[in-house]
Design a protein around this motif. Structure first.
Motif, PDB file in Angstrom:
ATOM      1  N   LEU A 277       0.826  -1.211   0.000  1.00 32.03           N
ATOM      2  CA  LEU A 277       0.000   0.000   0.000  1.00 32.03           C
ATOM      3  C   LEU A 277       0.859   1.260   0.000  1.00 32.03           C
ATOM      4  O   LEU A 277       0.499   2.275  -0.594  1.00 32.03           O
ATOM      5  CB  LEU A 277      -0.922   0.001   1.213  1.00 32.03           C
ATOM      6  CG  LEU A 277      -2.123  -0.941   1.158  1.00 32.03           C
ATOM      7  CD1 LEU A 277      -2.831  -0.986   2.504  1.00 32.03           C
ATOM      8  CD2 LEU A 277      -3.095  -0.519   0.066  1.00 32.03           C
ATOM      9  N   ASN A 278       2.005   1.189   0.650  1.00 34.71           N
ATOM     10  CA  ASN A 278       2.877   2.344   0.767  1.00 34.71           C
ATOM     11  C   ASN A 278       3.424   2.797  -0.587  1.00 34.71           C
ATOM     12  O   ASN A 278       3.832   3.949  -0.758  1.00 34.71           O
ATOM     13  CB  ASN A 278       4.036   2.023   1.717  1.00 34.71           C
ATOM     14  CG  ASN A 278       4.773   3.262   2.176  1.00 34.71           C
ATOM     15  OD1 ASN A 278       4.172   4.274   2.505  1.00 34.71           O
ATOM     16  ND2 ASN A 278       6.092   3.184   2.193  1.00 34.71           N
ATOM     17  N   GLN A 279       3.431   1.892  -1.557  1.00 30.36           N
ATOM     18  CA  GLN A 279       3.933   2.215  -2.886  1.00 30.36           C
ATOM     19  C   GLN A 279       2.896   2.924  -3.750  1.00 30.36           C
ATOM     20  O   GLN A 279       3.203   3.392  -4.841  1.00 30.36           O
ATOM     21  CB  GLN A 279       4.394   0.929  -3.578  1.00 30.36           C
ATOM     22  CG  GLN A 279       5.555   0.246  -2.862  1.00 30.36           C
ATOM     23  CD  GLN A 279       5.913  -1.086  -3.481  1.00 30.36           C
ATOM     24  OE1 GLN A 279       5.490  -1.403  -4.590  1.00 30.36           O
ATOM     25  NE2 GLN A 279       6.699  -1.883  -2.762  1.00 30.36           N
ATOM     26  N   GLN A 280       1.662   2.986  -3.255  1.00 32.68           N
ATOM     27  CA  GLN A 280       0.605   3.633  -4.025  1.00 32.68           C
ATOM     28  C   GLN A 280       0.534   5.118  -3.681  1.00 32.68           C
ATOM     29  O   GLN A 280       0.779   5.521  -2.542  1.00 32.68           O
ATOM     30  CB  GLN A 280      -0.742   2.963  -3.741  1.00 32.68           C
ATOM     31  CG  GLN A 280      -0.772   1.484  -4.113  1.00 32.68           C
ATOM     32  CD  GLN A 280      -2.151   0.893  -3.983  1.00 32.68           C
ATOM     33  OE1 GLN A 280      -3.151   1.573  -4.143  1.00 32.68           O
ATOM     34  NE2 GLN A 280      -2.209  -0.404  -3.696  1.00 32.68           N
ATOM     35  N   SER A 281       0.173   5.907  -4.664  1.00 39.88           N
ATOM     36  CA  SER A 281       0.105   7.352  -4.485  1.00 39.88           C
ATOM     37  C   SER A 281      -0.950   7.726  -3.443  1.00 39.88           C
ATOM     38  O   SER A 281      -2.071   7.213  -3.460  1.00 39.88           O
ATOM     39  CB  SER A 281      -0.242   8.011  -5.825  1.00 39.88           C
ATOM     40  OG  SER A 281      -0.406   9.410  -5.677  1.00 39.88           O
ATOM     41  N   GLY A 282      -0.561   8.611  -2.545  1.00 43.14           N
ATOM     42  CA  GLY A 282      -1.508   9.111  -1.552  1.00 43.14           C
ATOM     43  C   GLY A 282      -1.647   8.239  -0.326  1.00 43.14           C
ATOM     44  O   GLY A 282      -2.439   8.553   0.573  1.00 43.14           O
ATOM     45  N   ILE A 283      -0.906   7.137  -0.245  1.00 43.64           N
ATOM     46  CA  ILE A 283      -0.990   6.239   0.910  1.00 43.64           C
ATOM     47  C   ILE A 283       0.380   6.129   1.566  1.00 43.64           C
ATOM     48  O   ILE A 283       1.373   5.862   0.897  1.00 43.64           O
ATOM     49  CB  ILE A 283      -1.483   4.837   0.504  1.00 43.64           C
ATOM     50  CG1 ILE A 283      -2.890   4.916  -0.094  1.00 43.64           C
ATOM     51  CG2 ILE A 283      -1.479   3.908   1.719  1.00 43.64           C
ATOM     52  CD1 ILE A 283      -3.428   3.575  -0.548  1.00 43.64           C
ATOM     53  N   ASN A 284       0.434   6.351   2.862  1.00 40.04           N
ATOM     54  CA  ASN A 284       1.675   6.229   3.621  1.00 40.04           C
ATOM     55  C   ASN A 284       1.491   5.207   4.728  1.00 40.04           C
ATOM     56  O   ASN A 284       0.412   5.101   5.311  1.00 40.04           O
ATOM     57  CB  ASN A 284       2.064   7.581   4.239  1.00 40.04           C
ATOM     58  CG  ASN A 284       2.361   8.630   3.187  1.00 40.04           C
ATOM     59  OD1 ASN A 284       3.070   8.363   2.229  1.00 40.04           O
ATOM     60  ND2 ASN A 284       1.810   9.828   3.364  1.00 40.04           N
ATOM     61  N   SER A 285       2.537   4.471   5.036  1.00 44.47           N
ATOM     62  CA  SER A 285       2.467   3.487   6.115  1.00 44.47           C
ATOM     63  C   SER A 285       3.345   3.919   7.276  1.00 44.47           C
ATOM     64  O   SER A 285       4.319   4.651   7.099  1.00 44.47           O
ATOM     65  CB  SER A 285       2.905   2.108   5.619  1.00 44.47           C
ATOM     66  OG  SER A 285       4.279   2.112   5.282  1.00 44.47           O
ATOM     67  N   ASP A 286       2.987   3.476   8.452  1.00 46.93           N
ATOM     68  CA  ASP A 286       3.764   3.756   9.649  1.00 46.93           C
ATOM     69  C   ASP A 286       3.750   2.502  10.511  1.00 46.93           C
ATOM     70  O   ASP A 286       2.902   1.631  10.338  1.00 46.93           O
ATOM     71  CB  ASP A 286       3.161   4.934  10.422  1.00 46.93           C
ATOM     72  CG  ASP A 286       4.202   5.665  11.266  1.00 46.93           C
ATOM     73  OD1 ASP A 286       5.262   5.064  11.522  1.00 46.93           O
ATOM     74  OD2 ASP A 286       3.953   6.808  11.660  1.00 46.93           O
ATOM     75  N   SER A 287       4.689   2.399  11.428  1.00 42.21           N
ATOM     76  CA  SER A 287       4.781   1.198  12.242  1.00 42.21           C
ATOM     77  C   SER A 287       5.270   1.545  13.634  1.00 42.21           C
ATOM     78  O   SER A 287       5.735   2.648  13.892  1.00 42.21           O
ATOM     79  CB  SER A 287       5.729   0.181  11.605  1.00 42.21           C
ATOM     80  OG  SER A 287       7.039   0.717  11.526  1.00 42.21           O
ATOM     81  N   GLY A 288       5.154   0.585  14.528  1.00 34.85           N
ATOM     82  CA  GLY A 288       5.603   0.780  15.895  1.00 34.85           C
ATOM     83  C   GLY A 288       5.711  -0.562  16.596  1.00 34.85           C
ATOM     84  O   GLY A 288       5.663  -1.601  15.953  1.00 34.85           O
TER      85      GLY A 288
END
Length: 399
Positions: A277-288
């Motif tokens: 999903l992070n590779q798609q425009s307008g979508i960012n991923s985060d983690s913890g």
């Protein structure tokens, strides 16, 4: 999560009777829990999800969650984590709360003092705290809530052991007295056991939630829960006016909803799905970090080779936990025990038995060729690759 186990002569370990005698080897922390992310992001607290800091007063946010929606809104009795993830800190508040790093911090109680003998806890409550129905929250509500948790065995009551007395000398003070010290008491009061309910409310908790948090429950169904901002909230107002939690049966359906822009956030996700999903425009991923761990445990019962401390040690030297954690896409770090960095009492023990195959093989030489019987490695299907890695490592010890 199931433990991975080795045992002599092909026998399965009898976990329910033996679990306290098992020695934890290592674990790998995976993803941040849904509850923690929702609790921080929706109430505009400091958090790793920066997108929520740009919300304006009329923002409406749709969040997708993998799993089933809670069958009831009664957080006192509903089992599982789904309701807790949705309502704790958003709708219901606790006497003590937790920060994004899982450290204890003030909530309804602005401060507390603990006696030198650890038997008396004195809490001072915040002023002007109100429930969503407009009722004032004071020390009587706290005492009544704790008494009901204990007397009715609500979820979390087992964490309140050793309570002797709960009193409220005035409307802003609550005193808890214990029969014996309980170092986990404050932690328990930051969870379900510490929720403060309205003593005067006659609401049907299964269908309606009356809390003191920044949101109220606007609607709920088998597929979603709608949270509405509580504009009369006593603390910092929520950044969004409405949050809708959508529940999806599978990760694929959750990803599809994100790709179709039906939701603005999806959590939690596997590392592979998040990266995609992070590779798609307008979508960012985060983690913890989460509390989830993948563990390898040794059966140290008398029938097992691992009842010998030296065999346990040489096996640990032969297994490269650092590399296993590095190669696991969802892993945060290796652990040297059962406690994660977010939990009280954590100590980095990952270097206690660092990978040293030569040392492990040298220790193996002290035992005869047939001294160590065959062992079984029991591995959940999803961790088959890790199991094969551990198997290969142990085989290098001529086992």
């Amino acid at each position: 999560m199931e433990d991975t186990m080795e045992e002599e002569n092909g026998r399965e370990a009898k976990l329910k009777a033996e679990i306290t005698r098992w020695l934890i080897f290592f674990g790998v922390a995976i993803m941040l829990s849904v509850m923690t992310w929702l609790g921080w992001s929706l109430t505009n607290r400091k958090n790793p999800i920066t997108s929520f800091t740009t919300l304006v007063s009329d923002s409406s946010v749709a969040i997708g969650i993998q799993g089933s929606a809670p069958e009831s809104l009664d957080i006192r009795t509903e089992q599982g984590t789904a309701l807790e993830q949705a309502l704790l800190e958003n709708v219901y508040e606790t006497l003590v709360s937790r920060s994004e790093t899982n450290k204890l911090q003030p909530s309804i109680a602005k401060s507390w003092q603990i006696s030198d003998d650890g038997l008396t806890y004195t809490f001072t409550l915040n002023s002007n705290v109100t429930f969503s129905n407009g009722h004032k929250l004071d020390s009587s509500d706290v005492v009544w809530s704790l008494q009901n948790v204990i007397n009715n065995n609500y979820v979390g009551s087992d964490q309140l052991g050793s309570l002797k007395e709960i009193t409220n000398p005035d409307e802003k003070t609550v005193v808890i007295t214990l029969n014996q010290p309980n170092p986990c008491l404050l932690r328990a009061l930051s969870g379900r056991a510490g929720i403060v309910y309205d003593e005067e409310s006659t609401a049907n908790y299964g269908k309606k939630a009356v809390g003191s948090g920044p949101f109220t429950v606007e609607a709920s169904s088998k597929t979603q829960i709608v949270l509405q901002r509580n504009d009369s909230y006593w603390g910092t107002k929520a950044a969004a006016s409405q949050i809708t939690l959508y529940y999806y049966a599978s990760e694929d359906s959750l990803v599809s909803a994100m790709e179709a822009k039906k939701i603005s956030m999806a959590l939690p996700l596997s590392a592979s799905a998040a990266d995609e999903l992070n590779q798609q425009s307008g979508i960012n991923s985060d983690s913890g970090i989460s509390f989830d761990k993948v563990m390898l445990a040794f059966n140290n019962g008398t029938e097992s080779p691992f009842s010998d401390e030296q065999i346990r040690k040489m096996t640990r030297y032969a297994i490269d936990a650092q590399t296993i954690a590095k190669d696991a896409p969802d892993a945060y770090s290796p652990l040297g025990g059962p406690i994660s960095p977010l939990e009280d009492g954590y100590e980095d023990l990952s270097e206690l038995f660092p990978y040293n195959l030569e040392q492990g093989q040298q220790m193996r030489s002290y035992f005869g060729a047939y001294y160590i019987a065959d062992i079984d490695l029991l591995v959940p299907k999803e961790y088959e690759q890790i199991g094969n890695t551990v198997k290969s490592a142990i085989e290098q010890l001529n086992i």
